[in-house]
Design a protein around this motif. Structure first.
Motif, PDB file in Angstrom:
ATOM      1  N   HIS A  24       0.876  -1.166   0.000  1.00 44.27           N
ATOM      2  CA  HIS A  24       0.000   0.000   0.000  1.00 44.27           C
ATOM      3  C   HIS A  24       0.916   1.219   0.000  1.00 44.27           C
ATOM      4  O   HIS A  24       1.253   1.770   1.057  1.00 44.27           O
ATOM      5  CB  HIS A  24      -0.941  -0.019   1.208  1.00 44.27           C
ATOM      6  CG  HIS A  24      -1.900  -1.162   1.168  1.00 44.27           C
ATOM      7  ND1 HIS A  24      -3.053  -1.128   0.408  1.00 44.27           N
ATOM      8  CD2 HIS A  24      -1.864  -2.379   1.754  1.00 44.27           C
ATOM      9  CE1 HIS A  24      -3.687  -2.282   0.543  1.00 44.27           C
ATOM     10  NE2 HIS A  24      -2.981  -3.057   1.353  1.00 44.27           N
ATOM     11  N   GLU A  43      -2.642   3.331  14.155  1.00 45.57           N
ATOM     12  CA  GLU A  43      -3.276   3.715  12.900  1.00 45.57           C
ATOM     13  C   GLU A  43      -2.366   4.695  12.158  1.00 45.57           C
ATOM     14  O   GLU A  43      -1.892   5.670  12.727  1.00 45.57           O
ATOM     15  CB  GLU A  43      -4.629   4.356  13.185  1.00 45.57           C
ATOM     16  CG  GLU A  43      -5.430   4.611  11.943  1.00 45.57           C
ATOM     17  CD  GLU A  43      -6.819   5.158  12.239  1.00 45.57           C
ATOM     18  OE1 GLU A  43      -7.727   4.815  11.472  1.00 45.57           O
ATOM     19  OE2 GLU A  43      -6.974   5.915  13.215  1.00 45.57           O
ATOM     20  N   GLU A 126      -2.968  -6.240   9.637  1.00 42.34           N
ATOM     21  CA  GLU A 126      -4.128  -5.354   9.476  1.00 42.34           C
ATOM     22  C   GLU A 126      -4.906  -5.738   8.222  1.00 42.34           C
ATOM     23  O   GLU A 126      -4.351  -6.252   7.262  1.00 42.34           O
ATOM     24  CB  GLU A 126      -3.649  -3.898   9.380  1.00 42.34           C
ATOM     25  CG  GLU A 126      -4.742  -2.869   9.260  1.00 42.34           C
ATOM     26  CD  GLU A 126      -5.676  -2.840  10.455  1.00 42.34           C
ATOM     27  OE1 GLU A 126      -6.743  -3.487  10.389  1.00 42.34           O
ATOM     28  OE2 GLU A 126      -5.345  -2.174  11.441  1.00 42.34           O
ATOM     29  N   ASP A 127      -6.189  -5.473   8.228  1.00 43.21           N
ATOM     30  CA  ASP A 127      -7.056  -5.689   7.083  1.00 43.21           C
ATOM     31  C   ASP A 127      -6.572  -4.828   5.908  1.00 43.21           C
ATOM     32  O   ASP A 127      -6.259  -3.638   6.077  1.00 43.21           O
ATOM     33  CB  ASP A 127      -8.486  -5.295   7.471  1.00 43.21           C
ATOM     34  CG  ASP A 127      -9.420  -5.293   6.291  1.00 43.21           C
ATOM     35  OD1 ASP A 127      -9.771  -6.387   5.819  1.00 43.21           O
ATOM     36  OD2 ASP A 127      -9.786  -4.186   5.838  1.00 43.21           O
ATOM     37  N   GLY A 129      -8.150  -3.549   3.384  1.00 45.61           N
ATOM     38  CA  GLY A 129      -9.004  -2.399   3.119  1.00 45.61           C
ATOM     39  C   GLY A 129      -8.670  -1.226   4.032  1.00 45.61           C
ATOM     40  O   GLY A 129      -8.666  -0.066   3.603  1.00 45.61           O
ATOM     41  N   LYS A 130      -8.390  -1.529   5.283  1.00 47.24           N
ATOM     42  CA  LYS A 130      -8.019  -0.490   6.251  1.00 47.24           C
ATOM     43  C   LYS A 130      -6.677   0.125   5.865  1.00 47.24           C
ATOM     44  O   LYS A 130      -6.503   1.348   5.923  1.00 47.24           O
ATOM     45  CB  LYS A 130      -7.967  -1.093   7.660  1.00 47.24           C
ATOM     46  CG  LYS A 130      -7.591  -0.112   8.730  1.00 47.24           C
ATOM     47  CD  LYS A 130      -8.690   0.881   8.989  1.00 47.24           C
ATOM     48  CE  LYS A 130      -8.364   1.674  10.241  1.00 47.24           C
ATOM     49  NZ  LYS A 130      -9.250   2.807  10.398  1.00 47.24           N
ATOM     50  N   ALA A 132      -5.384   0.286   2.850  1.00 48.98           N
ATOM     51  CA  ALA A 132      -5.604   1.083   1.640  1.00 48.98           C
ATOM     52  C   ALA A 132      -6.203   2.442   2.010  1.00 48.98           C
ATOM     53  O   ALA A 132      -5.790   3.485   1.483  1.00 48.98           O
ATOM     54  CB  ALA A 132      -6.510   0.340   0.666  1.00 48.98           C
ATOM     55  N   HIS A 133      -7.162   2.432   2.920  1.00 55.46           N
ATOM     56  CA  HIS A 133      -7.789   3.679   3.382  1.00 55.46           C
ATOM     57  C   HIS A 133      -6.760   4.580   4.067  1.00 55.46           C
ATOM     58  O   HIS A 133      -6.691   5.784   3.795  1.00 55.46           O
ATOM     59  CB  HIS A 133      -8.944   3.365   4.333  1.00 55.46           C
ATOM     60  CG  HIS A 133      -9.539   4.577   4.969  1.00 55.46           C
ATOM     61  ND1 HIS A 133     -10.354   5.462   4.279  1.00 55.46           N
ATOM     62  CD2 HIS A 133      -9.421   5.070   6.223  1.00 55.46           C
ATOM     63  CE1 HIS A 133     -10.718   6.434   5.091  1.00 55.46           C
ATOM     64  NE2 HIS A 133     -10.167   6.226   6.273  1.00 55.46           N
ATOM     65  N   ASN A 134      -5.944   4.006   4.956  1.00 55.65           N
ATOM     66  CA  ASN A 134      -4.936   4.791   5.670  1.00 55.65           C
ATOM     67  C   ASN A 134      -3.887   5.353   4.711  1.00 55.65           C
ATOM     68  O   ASN A 134      -3.436   6.488   4.870  1.00 55.65           O
ATOM     69  CB  ASN A 134      -4.285   3.958   6.770  1.00 55.65           C
ATOM     70  CG  ASN A 134      -5.230   3.704   7.931  1.00 55.65           C
ATOM     71  OD1 ASN A 134      -6.292   4.311   8.032  1.00 55.65           O
ATOM     72  ND2 ASN A 134      -4.858   2.787   8.798  1.00 55.65           N
ATOM     73  N   GLU A 136      -4.402   6.161   1.602  1.00 56.33           N
ATOM     74  CA  GLU A 136      -5.050   7.268   0.900  1.00 56.33           C
ATOM     75  C   GLU A 136      -5.098   8.519   1.778  1.00 56.33           C
ATOM     76  O   GLU A 136      -4.904   9.635   1.294  1.00 56.33           O
ATOM     77  CB  GLU A 136      -6.457   6.878   0.448  1.00 56.33           C
ATOM     78  CG  GLU A 136      -7.184   7.975  -0.302  1.00 56.33           C
ATOM     79  CD  GLU A 136      -6.434   8.510  -1.516  1.00 56.33           C
ATOM     80  OE1 GLU A 136      -6.527   9.734  -1.775  1.00 56.33           O
ATOM     81  OE2 GLU A 136      -5.746   7.734  -2.208  1.00 56.33           O
ATOM     82  N   MET A 137      -5.324   8.343   3.068  1.00 59.02           N
ATOM     83  CA  MET A 137      -5.349   9.484   3.980  1.00 59.02           C
ATOM     84  C   MET A 137      -3.990  10.186   4.012  1.00 59.02           C
ATOM     85  O   MET A 137      -3.915  11.421   3.990  1.00 59.02           O
ATOM     86  CB  MET A 137      -5.751   9.032   5.390  1.00 59.02           C
ATOM     87  CG  MET A 137      -7.222   8.648   5.514  1.00 59.02           C
ATOM     88  SD  MET A 137      -7.657   8.074   7.168  1.00 59.02           S
ATOM     89  CE  MET A 137      -7.370   9.541   8.145  1.00 59.02           C
ATOM     90  N   GLU A 140      -3.319  11.982   0.698  1.00 60.51           N
ATOM     91  CA  GLU A 140      -4.077  13.238   0.636  1.00 60.51           C
ATOM     92  C   GLU A 140      -3.379  14.309   1.490  1.00 60.51           C
ATOM     93  O   GLU A 140      -3.254  15.459   1.059  1.00 60.51           O
ATOM     94  CB  GLU A 140      -5.513  13.004   1.125  1.00 60.51           C
ATOM     95  CG  GLU A 140      -6.416  14.201   0.981  1.00 60.51           C
ATOM     96  CD  GLU A 140      -6.633  14.685  -0.446  1.00 60.51           C
ATOM     97  OE1 GLU A 140      -6.876  15.898  -0.616  1.00 60.51           O
ATOM     98  OE2 GLU A 140      -6.538  13.877  -1.397  1.00 60.51           O
TER      99      GLU A 140
END
Length: 146
Positions: A24, A43, A126-127, A129-130, A132-134, A136-137, A140
């Motif tokens: 990721h 996180e 960790e999952d 999807g989680k 990938a979301h982190n 992206e955060m 950004e």
């Protein structure tokens, strides 16, 4: 001693750099790659690695750090912003006795929130999807930090 144990070009981070194993990714330039730790202690826990093969700090060419540390700083600023952290812990392990488990130089960037304990180093995966979301955060947040 530097050079006592040779660098293994088949280590997992080398395979990530060669595109043989996915990650990721958060940031990449000519000299470094930053990506999410799959066993985060908090996180937003990320790793920054040089593209130059080095087992760890002890055998790295000193010029490696002139590229590595600015990326660590950039990711630390973005992670702190993205996760509204109170601070950022920067950790780097050298050799097994010190906790190193992957023998390619890497720096942990861990956003810290007051009162929230860290999970163990090398703990639970960790999952995806989680992660990938982190990722992206942080990507950004990189748009707003220098």
């Amino acid at each position: 001693m530097p050079g006592t144990i040779p660098y293994d070009p088949e280590n997992i981070f080398s395979k990530i750099l060669k595109g043989q194993i996915p990650c990721h990714a958060i940031y990449e330039d000519e000299h470094t790659l930053a990506f999410m730790d799959i066993m985060p202690q908090a996180e937003g826990h990320a790793l920054v690695i040089p593209k130059t093969p080095s087992r760890n700090l002890l055998d790295a060419d000193p010029t490696t750090f002139m590229w590595l540390m600015p990326t660590v700083q950039k990711i630390a600023r973005a992670a702190k912003k993205a996760f509204h952290a109170d601070g950022v812990k920067i950790v780097q392990y050298n050799e097994t006795a010190a906790g190193q488990t992957v023998f390619h130089l890497h720096v942990h960037v861990i956003p810290i929130k007051d009162g929230v304990p860290l999970k163990p180093h090398g703990g639970k995966m960790e999952d995806g999807g989680k992660l990938a979301h982190n990722a992206e955060m942080i990507r950004e947040a990189l748009k707003f930090v220098s």
